[in-house]
Design an enzyme around this catalytic site. Structure first.
Site, PDB file in Angstrom:
ATOM      1  N   SER A   1     -11.384  20.901 -24.900  1.00 38.85           N
ATOM      2  CA  SER A   1     -12.166  20.139 -25.873  1.00 38.85           C
ATOM      3  C   SER A   1     -12.693  20.989 -27.026  1.00 38.85           C
ATOM      4  O   SER A   1     -12.871  20.486 -28.137  1.00 38.85           O
ATOM      5  CB  SER A   1     -13.332  19.424 -25.176  1.00 38.85           C
ATOM      6  OG  SER A   1     -14.058  20.308 -24.365  1.00 38.85           O
TER       7      SER A   1
ATOM      8  N   HIS B   1     -17.916  22.936 -27.826  1.00 33.06           N
ATOM      9  CA  HIS B   1     -17.622  21.888 -28.805  1.00 33.06           C
ATOM     10  C   HIS B   1     -18.075  22.291 -30.205  1.00 33.06           C
ATOM     11  O   HIS B   1     -17.329  22.148 -31.184  1.00 33.06           O
ATOM     12  CB  HIS B   1     -18.294  20.584 -28.394  1.00 33.06           C
ATOM     13  CG  HIS B   1     -17.686  19.955 -27.182  1.00 33.06           C
ATOM     14  ND1 HIS B   1     -18.005  18.681 -26.757  1.00 33.06           N
ATOM     15  CD2 HIS B   1     -16.772  20.422 -26.299  1.00 33.06           C
ATOM     16  CE1 HIS B   1     -17.318  18.396 -25.666  1.00 33.06           C
ATOM     17  NE2 HIS B   1     -16.563  19.436 -25.368  1.00 33.06           N
TER      18      HIS B   1
END
Length: 299
Positions: free
Chosen positions: A203, A250
């Site tokens: 991610s 992230h």
């Protein structure tokens, strides 16, 4: 384009717009994503990202091509290939293969290759982590996942976001963006997270692709609202404690993707590769400095 005498009433921004290469009297702000010649609405042919001119669609059979048009290029200067999603497919394949190995080999495989700063891992006599010299974890963690849902969500996101972006950037630039964004996410995790906190997943790199997609869409004058909405929703999930997500990965990946993506899309044509890969080098230097500084704090 030079302004003809006797028409001072035209606005300044219209004066600066080039004319379509097939219809010079029609000013336009759109360029072919392959050869970068200006094209008017009558000449635009929709592509996976942006628009192409009729000559490039025909495979360069037309005349009057601009320099470099004989070898069609993506909007970022990459080579146009027969399979514009090949690297995306390879990345997904690597993540799937790593997950199969995880399921077969057990938890110890993930313990060995996931993102970890410094910790005593059960079953291992020596402390583990990046601080112990295991820098490979910054990269290998990008291909591991914590379960079927985690894997499925990330791979769908990679396909939806990565495929069109690879077509727009070209293989080498897209792969560089992916790896650099993922490493930036791992580095920020190493810097800010608890050193014994385990982290894994693609991610961080995918957030980098989202950031670069936003830069590309802005350049092509696409509507950014759907992408912004998706990013906001993902950030809400990221900072929701119950989801137990490593937000540092992230945010690090997003920042890395914005920096590299801006260089990829806006680099001047005459020194495009230097600017693009120079930006990648700058982010990698920042990753290196971060890792060295944090390692000094932990050892």
């Amino acid at each position: 384009m030079d302004q003809a005498p006797g028409s001072p009433q035209e606005p300044q921004d219209a004066q600066e717009l080039p004319g379509c290469y097939r219809h010079p009297d029609r000013q336009t702000g759109i360029r072919c994503v392959r050869c970068e010649r200006p094209i008017c609405p009558a000449c635009m042919v929709s592509a996976s990202v942006g628009f192409q001119c009729p000559d490039c669609v025909r495979g360069g059979s037309g005349t009057g091509h601009a320099p470099g048009a004989n070898q069609p290029r993506t909007v970022a200067g990459g080579t146009v290939t027969a399979d514009p999603r090949l690297i995306t497919k390879v990345l997904i394949g690597l993540c799937l293969a790593a997950f199969v190995v995880q399921q077969t080999a057990g938890d110890m495989f993930a313990f060995r290759f996931e993102m970890l700063g410094h910790a005593f891992v059960p079953g291992m006599s020596e402390p583990q982590g990046v601080a112990e010299g295991q820098w490979y974890r910054l990269l290998t963690a990008m291909f591991l996942h914590g379960g079927f849902f985690h894997l499925g969500f990330n791979m769908l996101s990679l396909w939806w976001i990565g495929g069109p972006l690879e077509a727009a950037l070209g293989r080498a630039r897209y792969l560089a963006l992916y790896v650099v964004s993922g490493l930036a996410g791992s580095a920020l995790t190493y810097l800010l997270a608890d050193p014994a906190e385990q982290s894994l997943g693609a991610s961080g790199a995918i957030f980098g692709l989202i950031g670069a997609t936003g830069i590309l869409m802005r350049r092509l004058n696409f509507d950014l609202r759907p992408l912004v909405a998706m990013l906001v929703i993902n950030l809400i999930f990221t900072f929701t404690p119950s989801f137990n997500i490593a937000w540092q990965a992230h945010i690090g990946g997003l920042v890395g993707g914005l920096v590299v993506g801006y260089a990829m899309v806006h680099a001047p044509r005459e020194r495009r590769a230097l600017v693009q890969f120079g930006a990648c080098a700058v982010v990698l230097v920042a990753v290196l400095v971060t890792v060295v500084v944090r390692t000094g704090q932990l050892t």
